[in-house]
Structures are given as structure tokens and as C-alpha cells.
Motif scaffolding. Sequence first.
Motif: not given
Ligand code: F6P
Length: 751
Positions: A576-577, A428, A404, A287, A406
Motif C-alpha cells: 500500500t502507498r 473512516h 473518508d 485491499a 480524502h
Molecule cells: O482506513 C482508511 C482507509 O481509507 C480505509 O477505509 C481503507 O481500507 C484504507 O484506508 C485504504 O487505503 P488506500 O485507499 O489508501 O489504499
Amino acid sequence: MPSRLIRLSLRFVLPLALVLGLFAYAVVPLVDNLTLRWFVRDLDARSQSLANALQEPVSEYVTQNAERRITLLFDRALRDERLYALAFCDPAGKLVYKTESYPASLACMPDQKNDAPQSMVRLPKGPVHVSSNTVERDGQYLGKLVLVHDMSFIERRSEDTRKYVIMLFALMAVVISLITVLVAHLSWRNWISSVKGILRGEMNPRQEQPQWTPPEVRPLEGDLRALLHDLNMERRTRDDTTHIWTPEKLRALLHEELAGDEVLVVSNREPYAHARTPRGIEVQRPASGLVTAVEPVMRACSGTWIAHGSGSADRETVDASDRVPVPPGSPAYTLRRVWLTKEEEAGYYYGFANEGLWPLCHIAHVRPVFRSSDWENYELVNQRFADAVIREARTDDPVVLVQDYHFALLPRMVRDVLPKATIITFWHIPWPNPESFGICPWREEILEGLLGSTILGFHTQFHCKNFLETVDRYLETRIEHETSTISYGGKLTQVEHYPISIAWHDPRPEDPSVAECRSAIRREHGLPDNHLLAIGVDRLDYTKGILERFQAVERLLEMHPALVGKFTMIQIAAPTRSSLDEYQNFEARVRALVQRINTRFSSGNYQPIILKAEHHDAEQVNRYYRAADVCLVTSLHDGMNLVAKEFIAARDDDRGVLVLSQFTGAARELHEALVVNPYHIEQSAEALYRAVTMPEVEQCERMRSMRSLVKDFNIYRWAGRMLLDAARLRQRERIVAKIRSHSRKSLRRVV
Ligand code: F6P
């Protein structure tokens, strides 16, 4: 004075000083010789007139043999300080009378050297001028009067003259150098500004005054204008006529403009992960807005995508070079996986990127956390990915698309090894103001790293402005605001906004219709066909305004109780995370709020909020988009937000209403959405009410307009504009190199 200026000045001054030095070296003996001759001539005349004056008394005393009187006469004559000695020789050449100072070696036949003037004699004491003059009386030859003049004063004067000549040349060298350097600098500045003017004038046809071009630049002017004009026309024509950007257009552009098929993408998240499941190895799509956007570009361009191999079965599916062709089943490009240890991932991804940079850039009131150990891992992982880019590059000028936050350091790392690479970095997420960014302990390193890029892209002009101001505050650079370029370490970085988008797909015949989706989704959730449905699709992230969104739903039901039982919000929230405290706390708060609101308004099976905190693939999400009456995007701060655009793309029935946060990049493009401040709960609730009660005609008008925009401004246009700009910059670099060599030649001619 900048070192470039010093080097340029030395190029003039050194040869000039050398030539003048050589000249002085050759001229000094000539001047010496000349002055010597003048003095000798002078002494010749002087001796002659002295001899004439002495003629009378000498002839008289010699005839009388009056030795005492001769001696007295000679002594009196010697009072003239230049006259050194006197003597009289008889016709037989015998020295008859002489002063005491008369050099014995001279006798009556002075010993003369060939190269000296006839009257000059070198004695051990120094040079003397000797002249012998006939003495006669009544036509009878009596002998010769020899006059010896001291010439040591001439030596002294020659010395002085030599000194003055050298000083004169030194002074001339300084003055000529200064004038030459001044003239050269003025001409150079003139040429440069006229070339810049030509570039600007051609790039910006609105410039009113055609500027004056110096004659030296004129031969280049025509070429330059023609070249730039062609380039501009071609670019503009392509931009305008390419009403719809497609994968084919993008592919053609890459091959024509960037002279190669080699595109390397670098991102943390991989587009396809292989996971071990009870059913065997399965392919998963993450996602991620980034993946959603960049994947179609890669399909169009082929090349290699370098990403972190994070799937549990990733290692089992790559070849010996850690590569795997993707998409599975119909490969179009190569995925090159980079491996990280748990510790590296914790420091670089969870730590520095997501506990540091993410909250730093999203003003969402979560404190950024910066740890030195995380930074070390961030540097290390950036270097590992940079090494992978360098290894995967087949040429020395690949096009590298860095994705991005990172990889803020990677552009500089790649640039150091592949100086000819075209590095396009896309950030991004938002870029904050300089004060907010300034709290990052490694702010200079991050800025320097990013300035390794040829192009640095953001979603909005506002983020570009923030970035330029941040660089201005913390780094010694030259910023051209007019062209949005930063010059750092002799390299240019173009800072530009490229609003990201999605791939536009026309519906396929096998896709379920909107009506089918509406009833299917409602049925699946036990809701009647006419039930009002709002949808939210996000990662479970504190920047997405999910809590505020639910509060708005609560307020809506408070303000319009008639909607209780008739309205439901389905929230798809991809985990996420989750290993970070902040995200765990956030999830707990979201769940608690949903429970509280549901408890407050539920009756029977009815729940106003359905939270689906699990991963949904693109097809499933699409069904929800098509089924919903309203899509809620209430981010507290978001670079772009592609959910808004995906919702629009999904609504080929021209229905549905988008409620959109004003703090998203998307709000700057999608003016027909109902734009809200997500912090203002009442305002959002009202917008939600307006959305669920909006007449179909109005829905249709708004949706059509937004659809036509998203269709045109699709992801291929996003990538195409960046690649076109990169091609333009490459071309400009070639032109600048040509100008430099031309200017160097002109300068050499002038000097
Ligand atoms: O919004 C920044 C971003 O890198 C997006 O491009 C991406 O949708 C989201 O964060 C995904 O985050 P992660 O890769 O940390 O799950």
C-alpha cells in the motif's frame, strides 16, 4: 446583539416609528388649532373685562371731549404688555381717539379673514386680537372702544407646543418600541423553548416533567407531538423489529424514507479497477476496508459511485461519460471514474491525505508532513469530485455518501451548490484530540468543509467527542452536546457514531468447509494438520502494529519454547502507498524483523513467521481465516478494523480466537476477544499463548457471542442507521420550517 435579533427588533420598531410619525404629523396642526382657540377665548375674556373697566372713564371723558385725559387713560392701559393698541370710534364709525400703536389698516372696521376666529386679525406685523366694545352713558350710545391685543406670544407658544408634541411622540415611539420588542422577545423565547421542549420531550420520552406550553403554541403542539411521535415510533419499531438488516430492508428504507433512489457515493478508492495484464484486461478488487464496507451498500441501493480511476485499463473500460456498470457480470450500480494527473494524485492522495492527515489522525508516532503544494492539489481534487457529484445528481436533493479523509472539503463544496442535498460524510479513520489536530495548518478549512455535511459519522463516540472538542476549539459555532449537533453558518451538522461493519453472508454449500481450509492451507505451506496457525491480514501500514505483532510472536516462542516448530504466524500484507518513503522504510523494517525472528527460531523447513506481502482476494483471505486458530489484530490506532469482523464472520464452526488491540474501534464492540495493548509485547505474547491453548468450549462461547453481534450489527445496519437519521433530520427541517412560518404568523398577529 446577533444580527437575527436586530432584524427581528427592526421588524417591530420600524412600522411602529412610521405609524407614530404619521400620527404626530396629523396631530400637531390639531393641537395648534386647539391652543389657538384657547388663547383667543382667553383674550376675548380679557378684552371684555378690560373694556368693562375702561367703560366708566372713557364714557365720561368722551362726553367731556377730554382728549388729553383719554390719551392718558389709553397710555396707562397700554402698560399691560399684552395690550398693543386702543382706539375709540364714534357712532358714525369714525376713528376719534387712538393710541400711536393703533394699526392704521384696522380703522374702525377691522378686516377679518373667514377662517380665523372672529376676533383675530392678521396684520403684516403678525396676528392681533381685536375686540370692539360698546361705550354708553346713561343709556346713550357713545361709540365703540377698540382693544387690540398682541398675539405674537401665541405664535411662540404654538411653536413650543409643536416641539413638545413631537418630542412626546418620539419618546412614546422609543418606549413603546422597547416594550414591544421586549415582550416579543420574551414570547418568542418562550415559544421557541416550548417548541424545543416538545421536540425534546417527544424525542426523549424519559423526560419527566411535561412542560408548560404557552397558549399561542398550543394549536401547533398537538400536530407537532403527533408528527414526532409517529416518526419516533416508526423509527424505533423499524430499528427494533429489523433484527437482521438486509440489503432488501436497506433498499426499502431508502425508497420510503428518502423519497428517492438516488444515492451518490464518493470515495478515493474505486471498488473495481481494470488493470492491463499479460492475460488481457482484468478486474481487481482493492485491499480496502472502505470498499469492503460500502460496496454491499451500493449493491443494495444502486445509484452512482464516484471514485478515482486508478487502474491501468480504467480509461479503456468506461463509456463517453466515464461511467462503467459494476459489478462486472451482474451490474447493480454505476461506477463513475474521475481522472487525476500524476501530479494531482501525488499532492492530494500521497501528499496531503497520506503524509498529512493519515499520520495526524492516527496517533502512531509518525510525523505528519504538510506542504502548501499538496494542500492546493487537495483543494483542487476535492473541487473536481464535488463537480462530479453535482453533475451526476439528477435531483436537487440527492443523498450523497462522502467517504473518508480524502474529501474533507467536498461536503461544503456540494452544499454550496445543492443546499437541499443530504450529505452524509463518514470519517473512516480516528479523529484525534484538539491539540493533535491543531498542528494542521489548514485546520479551520477542514472543519468548515466537514460542517457542510448533514451528518458526520465516526466509528466511535470517542472520536465524535474529539471532533466536537476540536470544532469548539477552532471555530465559532454553536454546539448542542446533548443532541451532538453543531450549528455553523445557519446549518446543522449531526455528529454521530456509526460503527462500521461487514456484510454478513451465511455459508454457501459450495464453500470449502473449515476442515478443508485448515488442511489445505497447512498443506500449501508444508505444515502438519495439527500445526497451530495464527493469521494477520493487513495493508502494509505502520498503523497496523505489524512489528509489535511479530515481536509478540518472538516473545511467545521465548516464553514457551515448546511451541517452536508447532506454531506459525502467517501474515498477509497487501502492499500500500508504496511510493512514500515512510511506507518503504516500514516494509524494509518488517522484512528485516521477520528475517531476524525466522533466523532465530527456524529449523529445517520451519519458519515461525510467513510473510506474504502481496495482494490476496477476498476468497483467498477467507480460506486463511477459516484455517487459522488465532487471528491477530494489533493496530496501534484504527478507526474500526474490519479484519476482526471478517475473521468472526468466516468462522461458522464457532472456533478460533481473536486477539484484538484495545486501540481499534472494534475493541469497543467485541468484548469476547482477547483485548491487548499492542505496545505491551509481553501482554500480547501471553494473550497469544492463551489463544492457542484456549479450550474449545471457551472458544465456542466467545465466538458465538461475537458472531451474533456481527451478524446483527452488519453493514446494512450501519448504512441504515445513517440513512434513517438523515431521513429524520430532513423531516425535522421540514417541521422547523413549519414552526418558523407558524411563529412568524403568530408574531404578526401579536403585533
Ligand atoms: O482506513 C482508511 C482507509 O481509507 C480505509 O477505509 C481503507 O481500507 C484504507 O484506508 C485504504 O487505503 P488506500 O485507499 O489508501 O489504499
